[in-house]
Design a protein around this motif. Structure first.
Motif, PDB file in Angstrom:
ATOM      1  N   GLY A 103      25.306-151.549 -12.329  1.00 21.62           N
ATOM      2  CA  GLY A 103      26.178-150.652 -13.068  1.00 21.62           C
ATOM      3  C   GLY A 103      25.998-149.235 -12.555  1.00 21.62           C
ATOM      4  O   GLY A 103      24.993-148.915 -11.905  1.00 21.62           O
ATOM      5  N   PRO A 104      26.957-148.359 -12.839  1.00 24.57           N
ATOM      6  CA  PRO A 104      26.846-146.971 -12.374  1.00 24.57           C
ATOM      7  C   PRO A 104      25.673-146.259 -13.028  1.00 24.57           C
ATOM      8  O   PRO A 104      25.303-146.563 -14.171  1.00 24.57           O
ATOM      9  N   LEU A 105      25.100-145.298 -12.319  1.00 24.77           N
ATOM     10  CA  LEU A 105      23.971-144.509 -12.826  1.00 24.77           C
ATOM     11  C   LEU A 105      24.293-143.028 -12.703  1.00 24.77           C
ATOM     12  O   LEU A 105      24.503-142.541 -11.582  1.00 24.77           O
ATOM     13  N   ASP A 106      24.345-142.323 -13.837  1.00 25.41           N
ATOM     14  CA  ASP A 106      24.422-140.868 -13.735  1.00 25.41           C
ATOM     15  C   ASP A 106      23.008-140.328 -13.505  1.00 25.41           C
ATOM     16  O   ASP A 106      22.027-141.081 -13.539  1.00 25.41           O
ATOM     17  N   ASP A 107      22.879-139.054 -13.262  1.00 29.49           N
ATOM     18  CA  ASP A 107      21.588-138.476 -12.882  1.00 29.49           C
ATOM     19  C   ASP A 107      20.530-138.686 -13.959  1.00 29.49           C
ATOM     20  O   ASP A 107      19.377-139.036 -13.655  1.00 29.49           O
ATOM     21  N   GLU A 108      20.891-138.496 -15.224  1.00 25.69           N
ATOM     22  CA  GLU A 108      19.915-138.626 -16.306  1.00 25.69           C
ATOM     23  C   GLU A 108      19.466-140.072 -16.485  1.00 25.69           C
ATOM     24  O   GLU A 108      18.279-140.348 -16.664  1.00 25.69           O
ATOM     25  N   THR A 109      20.416-141.001 -16.446  1.00 26.69           N
ATOM     26  CA  THR A 109      20.062-142.410 -16.609  1.00 26.69           C
ATOM     27  C   THR A 109      19.260-142.908 -15.414  1.00 26.69           C
ATOM     28  O   THR A 109      18.321-143.700 -15.566  1.00 26.69           O
ATOM     29  N   ARG A 110      19.605-142.429 -14.230  1.00 28.48           N
ATOM     30  CA  ARG A 110      18.840-142.795 -13.047  1.00 28.48           C
ATOM     31  C   ARG A 110      17.384-142.353 -13.179  1.00 28.48           C
ATOM     32  O   ARG A 110      16.456-143.109 -12.857  1.00 28.48           O
ATOM     33  N   GLU A 111      17.183-141.145 -13.680  1.00 28.57           N
ATOM     34  CA  GLU A 111      15.813-140.643 -13.858  1.00 28.57           C
ATOM     35  C   GLU A 111      15.053-141.488 -14.871  1.00 28.57           C
ATOM     36  O   GLU A 111      13.876-141.804 -14.680  1.00 28.57           O
ATOM     37  N   LEU A 112      15.732-141.892 -15.948  1.00 26.88           N
ATOM     38  CA  LEU A 112      15.111-142.733 -16.966  1.00 26.88           C
ATOM     39  C   LEU A 112      14.749-144.102 -16.406  1.00 26.88           C
ATOM     40  O   LEU A 112      13.653-144.630 -16.648  1.00 26.88           O
ATOM     41  N   LEU A 113      15.661-144.699 -15.643  1.00 24.78           N
ATOM     42  CA  LEU A 113      15.385-145.999 -15.031  1.00 24.78           C
ATOM     43  C   LEU A 113      14.275-145.885 -13.991  1.00 24.78           C
ATOM     44  O   LEU A 113      13.404-146.761 -13.887  1.00 24.78           O
ATOM     45  N   GLN A 114      14.277-144.813 -13.229  1.00 25.87           N
ATOM     46  CA  GLN A 114      13.250-144.606 -12.211  1.00 25.87           C
ATOM     47  C   GLN A 114      11.863-144.528 -12.845  1.00 25.87           C
ATOM     48  O   GLN A 114      10.894-145.104 -12.336  1.00 25.87           O
ATOM     49  N   GLU A 115      11.764-143.830 -13.976  1.00 31.13           N
ATOM     50  CA  GLU A 115      10.472-143.729 -14.665  1.00 31.13           C
ATOM     51  C   GLU A 115      10.034-145.097 -15.183  1.00 31.13           C
ATOM     52  O   GLU A 115       8.866-145.472 -15.077  1.00 31.13           O
ATOM     53  N   THR A 116      10.986-145.855 -15.724  1.00 33.64           N
ATOM     54  CA  THR A 116      10.667-147.193 -16.235  1.00 33.64           C
ATOM     55  C   THR A 116      10.190-148.105 -15.109  1.00 33.64           C
ATOM     56  O   THR A 116       9.182-148.814 -15.241  1.00 33.64           O
ATOM     57  N   VAL A 117      10.908-148.104 -13.993  1.00 34.11           N
ATOM     58  CA  VAL A 117      10.532-148.918 -12.838  1.00 34.11           C
ATOM     59  C   VAL A 117       9.162-148.499 -12.318  1.00 34.11           C
ATOM     60  O   VAL A 117       8.325-149.340 -11.956  1.00 34.11           O
ATOM     61  N   GLY A 118       8.891-147.192 -12.304  1.00 34.83           N
ATOM     62  CA  GLY A 118       7.600-146.703 -11.826  1.00 34.83           C
ATOM     63  C   GLY A 118       6.441-147.216 -12.659  1.00 34.83           C
ATOM     64  O   GLY A 118       5.353-147.484 -12.132  1.00 34.83           O
ATOM     65  N   ILE A 119       6.663-147.354 -13.969  1.00 36.53           N
ATOM     66  CA  ILE A 119       5.614-147.891 -14.839  1.00 36.53           C
ATOM     67  C   ILE A 119       5.367-149.372 -14.556  1.00 36.53           C
ATOM     68  O   ILE A 119       4.230-149.840 -14.513  1.00 36.53           O
ATOM     69  N   LEU A 120       6.444-150.120 -14.329  1.00 37.04           N
ATOM     70  CA  LEU A 120       6.348-151.576 -14.252  1.00 37.04           C
ATOM     71  C   LEU A 120       5.977-152.107 -12.871  1.00 37.04           C
ATOM     72  O   LEU A 120       5.407-153.187 -12.759  1.00 37.04           O
ATOM     73  N   LEU A 121       6.324-151.379 -11.805  1.00 32.57           N
ATOM     74  CA  LEU A 121       6.010-151.864 -10.456  1.00 32.57           C
ATOM     75  C   LEU A 121       4.501-152.003 -10.277  1.00 32.57           C
ATOM     76  O   LEU A 121       3.724-151.143 -10.672  1.00 32.57           O
ATOM     77  N   GLY A 122       4.108-153.076  -9.651  1.00 28.10           N
ATOM     78  CA  GLY A 122       2.687-153.315  -9.418  1.00 28.10           C
ATOM     79  C   GLY A 122       2.044-154.163 -10.490  1.00 28.10           C
ATOM     80  O   GLY A 122       0.887-154.573 -10.341  1.00 28.10           O
ATOM     81  N   GLU A 123       2.766-154.425 -11.574  1.00 25.63           N
ATOM     82  CA  GLU A 123       2.247-155.300 -12.620  1.00 25.63           C
ATOM     83  C   GLU A 123       2.669-156.736 -12.323  1.00 25.63           C
ATOM     84  O   GLU A 123       3.382-157.003 -11.375  1.00 25.63           O
ATOM     85  N   ASN A 124       2.247-157.654 -13.199  1.00 19.03           N
ATOM     86  CA  ASN A 124       2.529-159.071 -12.961  1.00 19.03           C
ATOM     87  C   ASN A 124       3.936-159.443 -13.437  1.00 19.03           C
ATOM     88  O   ASN A 124       4.135-160.339 -14.250  1.00 19.03           O
TER      89      ASN A 124
END
Length: 324
Positions: free
Chosen positions: A114-135
């Protein structure tokens, strides 16, 4: 001699049967404990017992040499359990792959396109950053904004991911960074389409359903798409607009730590049920999809609950208490 997976690929796409007819036969034989090799070896004498017509038997002569096939059959342990809940017509008999298929042992979290505006992209990026590297295995469709963000985060840090392709893998040419991640066993590419199938919008809806079914949970960033979800109980809308209207049961989250907390509390995997869904009272289905009404746990209580399931990411701990 061809192995079972090579035989399946030939039987499904090159034996002269329709794919649906081939799937029906494979399913029936599997329920009887027969492999495709067993069935072919029993021809033509056992054709009637195997449910085959004489015209079909005449087609079933596999070639001596077959190409190598990297695919997962639907009766193998790594085949995502949720795909068995799809209608038979949509359920892929084979999942073709590039990369380390053992990554499918992890729960899949699908980042819906889906499309990502700048604010939503930043929110998703932070979420992905937390989860990457976990199981977990974060997943997205190749060339979607979500996949672009996911791969950027992987290249800058750690972790593994799954990308769904919208074409057969014989048509897929990967850029150097994706190929490097595959060779490092950090990226898996999957496609339910035959290897020679070209990309076409005709398949988009089916591919979306396959991706959603394979995942334990789905993350949406587009409210319009999320509003069409039929069963939103295992879905989350990640948005910067707290007042967004959504279907009952769809969780709306505006904070990366809260999103990561919910996504790490994975639901139980789907199980086979003997009762037909139509026989289940509709009220019980509505109750199961109702959002929780209790107040959210305190950071300390949330951390205690999470630690019962294993190690909690340090980044998530910091965010939990920073929000307190």
């Amino acid at each position: 001699m061809a192995d079972e997976t090579q035989l399946w690929a030939w039987f499904l796409f090159n034996a002269g049967l329709t794919p649906q007819r081939a799937k029906t036969l494979l399913s029936a034989w599997d329920q009887r404990g027969l492999t495709l090799r067993d069935a072919l070896a029993a021809l033509p004498a056992q054709a009637a017992a195997l449910g085959l017509t004489s015209e079909e038997v005449a087609k079933l002569h596999p070639p001596q040499e077959m190409p190598e096939v990297a695919a997962l059959r639907w009766n193998e342990p790594l085949y995502p359990m949720g795909l068995h809940q799809l209608p038979f017509k949509l359920r892929p008999a084979l999942l073709f792959y590039r990369g380390d298929v053992s990554l499918l042992m992890r729960p899949i979290i699908h980042l819906a396109p889906g499309p990502l505006d700048d604010e939503t992209r930043e929110l998703l990026q932070e979420t992905v950053g937390i989860l990457l590297g976990e199981n977990l295995l974060l997943a997205a469709f190749r060339e979607s904004p979500q996949a672009t963000l996911l791969l950027e985060e992987m290249l800058a840090s750690e972790g593994e991911a799954l990308c769904f392709a919208k074409q057969g893998l014989a048509h897929l040419s990967l850029p150097e960074d994706e190929q490097a991640l595959i060779e490092a066993r950090r990226l898996l590419i999957l496609s339910p389409l035959p290897p020679t199938a070209p990309p076409t919008p005709t398949w988009d809806d089916v591919l979306q359903q396959v991706a959603m079914a394979a995942a334990m949970r789905c993350v949406y960033t587009d409210a319009a798409v999320a509003s069409k979800i039929e069963n939103p109980v295992n879905a989350l809308l990640l948005t910067t607009s707290a007042g967004t209207r959504t279907p009952q049961g769809l969780r709306v989250v505006t904070d990366a730590a809260e999103a990561a907390l919910w996504l790490t509390e994975l639901p139980a995997p789907p199980v086979e049920v003997t009762q037909h869904p139509a026989a289940i009272p509709s009220g019980s289905l509505e109750l199961a999809a109702a959002p929780p009404t209790d107040p959210p746990p305190s950071p300390a209580e949330a951390l205690r609950i999470l630690e019962q399931g294993g190690r909690v990411p340090e980044a998530l701990k910091k965010r939990l208490f920073r929000k307190a």
